[in-house]
Write a protein that holds these residues in place. Sequence first.
Motif: not given
Length: 221
Positions: A122-133
């Motif tokens: 989840a964006p802001g949490e530790r790790g890579a958040a991925v958004l696609i468009g």
Amino acid sequence: MSRTHQPMWRSAALPAAAACLTLAALTGCSSGSSDSAGNKPADTASTAPGPAAGKGTAQDTSGTKTDAKNKTEQAAPPAEVSIPSIGVSSSLLRLGLNADRTVEVPPADKGMTAGWYTGSAAPGERGAAVLIGHNDTRFGRAVFHDLRKIHKGADIAVRNTLGKTAHFTVTGTQSVSKKSFPTDKVYGKTTERALRLITCDGSFDAQGHPVNNLIVYAALR
């Protein structure tokens, strides 16, 4: 992404053969409405990157399936993304995996809406958040049409369902062949609170599909 980008929702690992899979697109993901010869991209499925198999679950940034499950339960999902410098403001679809275990992308008729791959952090949490468009679709220009114009240092804001906004700073961009997508770099485990944006890019192949993906890398402020 362009004419064929679509995100995901389930946190399942992709098959071993999918180490460099691209996201399945609905409308022939393209980086523009025509190529240099004026030919329209084919309105057929294309692809964009997905997590490689053998790397744990798609949401394995915490190291184990149990940790990933707890993290998913505790973190509020993203609801909206905004990129003021290029005029982007979009709600976020939740996208998982297709039956063939490729990553989903937004429907072509929702080209102006980006999506969050729920197998990522989840964006802001530790790790890579991925958004696609999409970059564009058969219906016209799409949400990430101008993503190539983004610059290092630009702000990306992601608001979650609780109304909390996380601000990310762009650290770099990369246009890569879909045949050599940097899966580990984009989806791999990281202790940082990172964000990746993905769309289609580059010239077209013989079938009218964009040959590259554009990746934007950003870090939490």
